[in-house]
Design a protein around this motif. Structure first.
Motif, PDB file in Angstrom:
ATOM      1  N   PRO A 181      14.543 -23.716  -4.171  1.00  0.00           N
ATOM      2  CA  PRO A 181      14.685 -23.119  -2.840  1.00  0.00           C
ATOM      3  C   PRO A 181      15.632 -23.869  -1.901  1.00  0.00           C
ATOM      4  CG  PRO A 181      12.758 -24.509  -2.873  1.00  0.00           C
ATOM      5  CD  PRO A 181      13.368 -24.618  -4.251  1.00  0.00           C
ATOM      6  N   GLN A 182      16.454 -24.784  -2.411  1.00  0.00           N
ATOM      7  CA  GLN A 182      17.249 -25.626  -1.516  1.00  0.00           C
ATOM      8  C   GLN A 182      18.474 -24.925  -0.937  1.00  0.00           C
ATOM      9  OE1 GLN A 182      18.072 -29.661  -2.574  1.00  0.00           O
ATOM     10  NE2 GLN A 182      16.227 -29.879  -3.791  1.00  0.00           N
ATOM     11  N   HIS A 183      19.107 -24.027  -1.689  1.00  0.00           N
ATOM     12  CA  HIS A 183      20.306 -23.356  -1.186  1.00  0.00           C
ATOM     13  C   HIS A 183      19.884 -22.169  -0.312  1.00  0.00           C
ATOM     14  CE1 HIS A 183      23.349 -25.005  -4.367  1.00  0.00           C
ATOM     15  NE2 HIS A 183      22.833 -25.933  -3.576  1.00  0.00           N
ATOM     16  N   LEU A 184      20.148 -22.301   0.978  1.00  0.00           N
ATOM     17  CA  LEU A 184      19.729 -21.300   1.948  1.00  0.00           C
ATOM     18  C   LEU A 184      20.800 -20.244   2.210  1.00  0.00           C
ATOM     19  CD1 LEU A 184      18.058 -23.673   4.577  1.00  0.00           C
ATOM     20  CD2 LEU A 184      17.057 -22.683   2.505  1.00  0.00           C
ATOM     21  N   HIS A 185      22.074 -20.612   2.044  1.00  0.00           N
ATOM     22  CA  HIS A 185      23.188 -19.716   2.345  1.00  0.00           C
ATOM     23  C   HIS A 185      24.301 -19.908   1.326  1.00  0.00           C
ATOM     24  CE1 HIS A 185      21.688 -18.573   6.366  1.00  0.00           C
ATOM     25  NE2 HIS A 185      21.254 -19.820   6.428  1.00  0.00           N
ATOM     26  N   LEU A 186      24.838 -18.802   0.812  1.00  0.00           N
ATOM     27  CA  LEU A 186      26.017 -18.846  -0.055  1.00  0.00           C
ATOM     28  C   LEU A 186      27.009 -17.816   0.467  1.00  0.00           C
ATOM     29  CD1 LEU A 186      23.314 -19.245  -2.108  1.00  0.00           C
ATOM     30  CD2 LEU A 186      25.198 -19.839  -3.639  1.00  0.00           C
ATOM     31  N   MET A 187      28.151 -18.304   0.922  1.00  0.00           N
ATOM     32  CA  MET A 187      29.113 -17.448   1.605  1.00  0.00           C
ATOM     33  C   MET A 187      30.361 -17.228   0.765  1.00  0.00           C
ATOM     34  SD  MET A 187      28.926 -20.776   2.555  1.00  0.00           S
ATOM     35  CE  MET A 187      27.731 -20.646   3.872  1.00  0.00           C
ATOM     36  N   PRO A 188      30.838 -15.987   0.659  1.00  0.00           N
ATOM     37  CA  PRO A 188      32.106 -15.736  -0.026  1.00  0.00           C
ATOM     38  C   PRO A 188      33.250 -16.471   0.673  1.00  0.00           C
ATOM     39  CG  PRO A 188      30.894 -13.689   0.322  1.00  0.00           C
ATOM     40  CD  PRO A 188      30.192 -14.743   1.119  1.00  0.00           C
ATOM     41  N   MET A 189      34.295 -16.772  -0.084  1.00  0.00           N
ATOM     42  CA  MET A 189      35.420 -17.521   0.463  1.00  0.00           C
ATOM     43  C   MET A 189      36.045 -16.828   1.664  1.00  0.00           C
ATOM     44  SD  MET A 189      39.046 -18.660  -1.294  1.00  0.00           S
ATOM     45  CE  MET A 189      38.376 -19.700  -2.587  1.00  0.00           C
ATOM     46  N   ALA A 190      36.221 -15.513   1.606  1.00  0.00           N
ATOM     47  CA  ALA A 190      36.860 -14.792   2.707  1.00  0.00           C
ATOM     48  C   ALA A 190      36.069 -14.950   4.004  1.00  0.00           C
ATOM     49  CB  ALA A 190      37.018 -13.316   2.348  1.00  0.00           C
ATOM     50  N   ASN A 191      34.741 -14.953   3.911  1.00  0.00           N
ATOM     51  CA  ASN A 191      33.915 -15.151   5.108  1.00  0.00           C
ATOM     52  C   ASN A 191      34.193 -16.493   5.749  1.00  0.00           C
ATOM     53  OD1 ASN A 191      32.792 -12.744   4.351  1.00  0.00           O
ATOM     54  ND2 ASN A 191      30.673 -13.460   4.392  1.00  0.00           N
ATOM     55  N   LEU A 192      34.237 -17.538   4.921  1.00  0.00           N
ATOM     56  CA  LEU A 192      34.445 -18.882   5.444  1.00  0.00           C
ATOM     57  C   LEU A 192      35.846 -19.021   6.042  1.00  0.00           C
ATOM     58  CD1 LEU A 192      33.135 -21.583   5.874  1.00  0.00           C
ATOM     59  CD2 LEU A 192      33.770 -22.237   3.542  1.00  0.00           C
ATOM     60  N   ARG A 193      36.828 -18.454   5.398  1.00  0.00           N
ATOM     61  CA  ARG A 193      38.192 -18.501   5.928  1.00  0.00           C
ATOM     62  C   ARG A 193      38.262 -17.855   7.312  1.00  0.00           C
ATOM     63  NH1 ARG A 193      42.976 -19.268   2.846  1.00  0.00           N
ATOM     64  NH2 ARG A 193      43.892 -17.934   4.449  1.00  0.00           N
ATOM     65  N   ARG A 194      37.656 -16.687   7.453  1.00  0.00           N
ATOM     66  CA  ARG A 194      37.710 -15.998   8.744  1.00  0.00           C
ATOM     67  C   ARG A 194      37.011 -16.802   9.836  1.00  0.00           C
ATOM     68  NH1 ARG A 194      37.194 -11.216   5.459  1.00  0.00           N
ATOM     69  NH2 ARG A 194      34.923 -11.353   5.568  1.00  0.00           N
ATOM     70  N   ASP A 222      39.770 -38.081  11.563  1.00  0.00           N
ATOM     71  CA  ASP A 222      40.934 -37.393  11.009  1.00  0.00           C
ATOM     72  C   ASP A 222      40.523 -36.377   9.958  1.00  0.00           C
ATOM     73  OD1 ASP A 222      42.802 -38.953  12.499  1.00  0.00           O
ATOM     74  OD2 ASP A 222      42.564 -40.588  11.067  1.00  0.00           O
ATOM     75  N   VAL A 223      39.485 -36.696   9.184  1.00  0.00           N
ATOM     76  CA  VAL A 223      38.970 -35.778   8.164  1.00  0.00           C
ATOM     77  C   VAL A 223      37.451 -35.763   8.247  1.00  0.00           C
ATOM     78  CG1 VAL A 223      38.759 -35.268   5.694  1.00  0.00           C
ATOM     79  CG2 VAL A 223      40.918 -36.151   6.589  1.00  0.00           C
ATOM     80  N   VAL A 224      36.898 -34.577   8.177  1.00  0.00           N
ATOM     81  CA  VAL A 224      35.453 -34.391   7.987  1.00  0.00           C
ATOM     82  C   VAL A 224      35.275 -33.613   6.693  1.00  0.00           C
ATOM     83  CG1 VAL A 224      33.382 -33.211   8.811  1.00  0.00           C
ATOM     84  CG2 VAL A 224      34.825 -34.473  10.421  1.00  0.00           C
ATOM     85  N   SER A 225      34.414 -34.086   5.826  1.00  0.00           N
ATOM     86  CA  SER A 225      34.148 -33.381   4.569  1.00  0.00           C
ATOM     87  C   SER A 225      32.703 -32.908   4.525  1.00  0.00           C
ATOM     88  CB  SER A 225      34.464 -34.256   3.352  1.00  0.00           C
ATOM     89  OG  SER A 225      33.771 -35.488   3.403  1.00  0.00           O
ATOM     90  N   MET A 226      32.511 -31.726   3.941  1.00  0.00           N
ATOM     91  CA  MET A 226      31.189 -31.144   3.692  1.00  0.00           C
ATOM     92  C   MET A 226      31.183 -30.690   2.244  1.00  0.00           C
ATOM     93  SD  MET A 226      30.760 -28.678   7.026  1.00  0.00           S
ATOM     94  CE  MET A 226      30.308 -29.299   8.639  1.00  0.00           C
ATOM     95  N   GLN A 227      30.663 -31.509   1.366  1.00  0.00           N
ATOM     96  CA  GLN A 227      30.708 -31.229  -0.069  1.00  0.00           C
ATOM     97  C   GLN A 227      29.330 -30.810  -0.561  1.00  0.00           C
ATOM     98  OE1 GLN A 227      32.971 -34.420  -2.137  1.00  0.00           O
ATOM     99  NE2 GLN A 227      33.100 -35.288  -0.080  1.00  0.00           N
ATOM    100  N   HIS A 228      29.190 -29.540  -0.879  1.00  0.00           N
ATOM    101  CA  HIS A 228      27.916 -28.987  -1.324  1.00  0.00           C
ATOM    102  C   HIS A 228      26.821 -29.371  -0.335  1.00  0.00           C
ATOM    103  CE1 HIS A 228      29.454 -27.270  -5.024  1.00  0.00           C
ATOM    104  NE2 HIS A 228      30.328 -28.250  -4.952  1.00  0.00           N
ATOM    105  N   TYR A 229      27.178 -29.158   0.905  1.00  0.00           N
ATOM    106  CA  TYR A 229      26.301 -29.436   2.044  1.00  0.00           C
ATOM    107  C   TYR A 229      25.974 -28.174   2.826  1.00  0.00           C
ATOM    108  CZ  TYR A 229      25.331 -30.731   6.920  1.00  0.00           C
ATOM    109  OH  TYR A 229      24.796 -30.812   8.177  1.00  0.00           O
ATOM    110  N   LEU A 230      26.984 -27.348   3.068  1.00  0.00           N
ATOM    111  CA  LEU A 230      26.823 -26.208   3.960  1.00  0.00           C
ATOM    112  C   LEU A 230      25.763 -25.229   3.461  1.00  0.00           C
ATOM    113  CD1 LEU A 230      28.242 -25.514   6.624  1.00  0.00           C
ATOM    114  CD2 LEU A 230      29.810 -24.059   5.336  1.00  0.00           C
ATOM    115  N   GLU A 231      25.657 -25.091   2.135  1.00  0.00           N
ATOM    116  CA  GLU A 231      24.692 -24.140   1.578  1.00  0.00           C
ATOM    117  C   GLU A 231      23.247 -24.600   1.778  1.00  0.00           C
ATOM    118  OE1 GLU A 231      26.138 -26.681  -1.966  1.00  0.00           O
ATOM    119  OE2 GLU A 231      26.907 -25.899  -0.058  1.00  0.00           O
ATOM    120  N   HIS A 232      23.057 -25.878   2.095  1.00  0.00           N
ATOM    121  CA  HIS A 232      21.717 -26.416   2.325  1.00  0.00           C
ATOM    122  C   HIS A 232      21.264 -26.283   3.776  1.00  0.00           C
ATOM    123  CE1 HIS A 232      21.141 -28.620  -1.566  1.00  0.00           C
ATOM    124  NE2 HIS A 232      22.460 -28.591  -1.565  1.00  0.00           N
ATOM    125  N   THR A 233      22.162 -25.916   4.675  1.00  0.00           N
ATOM    126  CA  THR A 233      21.857 -25.982   6.099  1.00  0.00           C
ATOM    127  C   THR A 233      21.166 -24.717   6.597  1.00  0.00           C
ATOM    128  OG1 THR A 233      24.056 -25.156   6.722  1.00  0.00           O
ATOM    129  CG2 THR A 233      23.786 -27.532   6.497  1.00  0.00           C
TER     130      THR A 233
END
Length: 356
Positions: free
Chosen positions: A242-255, A186-197
């Motif tokens: 060097p752990q954070h590989l990607h940082l995306m603006p909010m608008a990018n993620l929304r789209r 019902d819910v999937v959470s990604m908390q300070h995870y996506l930037e590490h992938t």
């Protein structure tokens, strides 16, 4: 933030000595010439820095796309590099201090659960990148009828299950496990995870598989549009190289979520752990100005003189630390439009499939 660790064993130090003997350039892929988010070739260097927390050797560059604003490590760590720089951070030599850090974030976990609560009544919840399961343990108070499962690539997720903080432990990479978990939560959470992938777009596609129609995806990530990311430069903690590989603006993620069939039902700019941008920056500066503490990746243990000098420098910096903490409290009173918060969160509903 100043945890103590036992002295490393000779075997630990020898292992790092062998790994570093071949240099650190081998830990990086060739640099990209296009943005991994939108494929634009219009890139510029945003930041060049080192490992400011563990102080392992190496230099890292973050580039920014001039078209979509996506910020990414370039060149990016390869699998050997990820293993080397993650090694002894969340487990092994630094496992105890990592556990203490996550345990200290209970208020932040409760705030995230409260953010989702008005919109969800889940029977099942999967926390991706759950670590030791601290969020699930905290969120259980807000959602007493929910079964929480966790997913992580390390053995920490199995420890979370043994502690009873999650019901079921999924160990591995989320995109690899997604087919067998399709429409299961019902819910999937990604908390300070996506930037590490390595490939965040694949992770979002996996989430679209695993969230059942009508269910929700909760994401919280660092906000590269935070004003402190420019004011503080390399000393802004959320760059976290060097752990954070990607940082995306909010608008990018929304789209991207819209493209995957999600509708954002709630969003807010927020703090990872309260207003601490200046405090953490001051700590990083002192941590790197002072003689290095002991750790197995350093060639030798610090001398007693170096230990004393480090303690004296931190003691002398106490007025700076207290001033930074007070200034953070003032910035915490500013409205969200000031863009001084260091993170943002989104809750998105996966739309029901068209029966036609």
């Amino acid at each position: 933030m100043r945890h103590s660790s036992p002295p490393p064993s000779p075997e630990q130090r020898a292992s790092y000595r062998d790994a570093l003997a071949r240099g650190v350039d081998r830990f990086l892929h060739p640099p990209r010439t296009t943005c991994p988010w939108c494929d634009s070739g219009r890139l510029r260097q945003r930041l060049r820095t080192t490992d400011l927390l563990q102080r392992k050797p190496g230099t890292f560059t973050l580039d920014q796309c001039l078209d979509c604003g996506h910020v990414f490590q370039n060149p990016q760590l390869n699998e050997d590099g990820l293993d080397f720089y993650y090694r002894d951070f969340y487990d092994g030599y630094w496992e105890e201090r990592a556990g203490e850090t996550w345990a200290s974030l209970r208020k932040a976990y409760e705030q995230r659960a409260a953010f989702a609560a008005p919109h969800v009544r889940p029977k099942t919840w999967l926390d991706v990148g759950t670590g030791h399961g601290h969020f699930c343990a905290a969120a259980a108070d807000r959602f007493p009828g929910t079964v929480f499962d966790g997913l992580d690539r390390g053995e920490c997720v199995e420890l979370a299950a043994r502690r009873g903080w999650i019901e079921r432990a999924h160990r591995g990479l989320f995109p690899d496990l997604a087919p067998e978990l399709a429409d299961a939560y019902d819910v999937v959470s990604m908390q300070h995870y996506l930037e590490h992938t390595v490939q965040p777009l694949r992770e979002l596609q996996a989430a679209a598989q695993v969230v059942r129609p009508g269910g929700h995806l909760f994401i919280e990530v660092p906000d590269p549009e935070c004003r402190f990311s420019r004011i503080l430069g390399r000393w802004w903690m959320p760059w976290f190289q060097p752990q954070h590989l990607h940082l995306m603006p909010m608008a990018n993620l929304r789209r991207r979520l819209k493209d995957l069939g999600f509708t954002v039902v709630a969003q807010e700019r927020c703090y990872f752990n309260g207003p601490v941008n200046l405090l953490y920056s001051a700590f990083l500066r002192m941590h790197n100005a002072a003689p290095a503490p002991d750790a197995p990746w350093f060639p030798a243990a610090p001398t007693q003189l170096q230990k004393t000098a480090r303690q004296a420098m931190f003691l002398g910096a106490l007025p700076l630390i207290l001033t930074a903490k007070a200034a953070d409290r003032l910035t915490g009173l500013l409205p969200s439009g000031a863009r001084v918060t260091d993170a943002y969160r989104l809750l998105a509903r996966r739309e029901a499939l068209d029966p036609a």
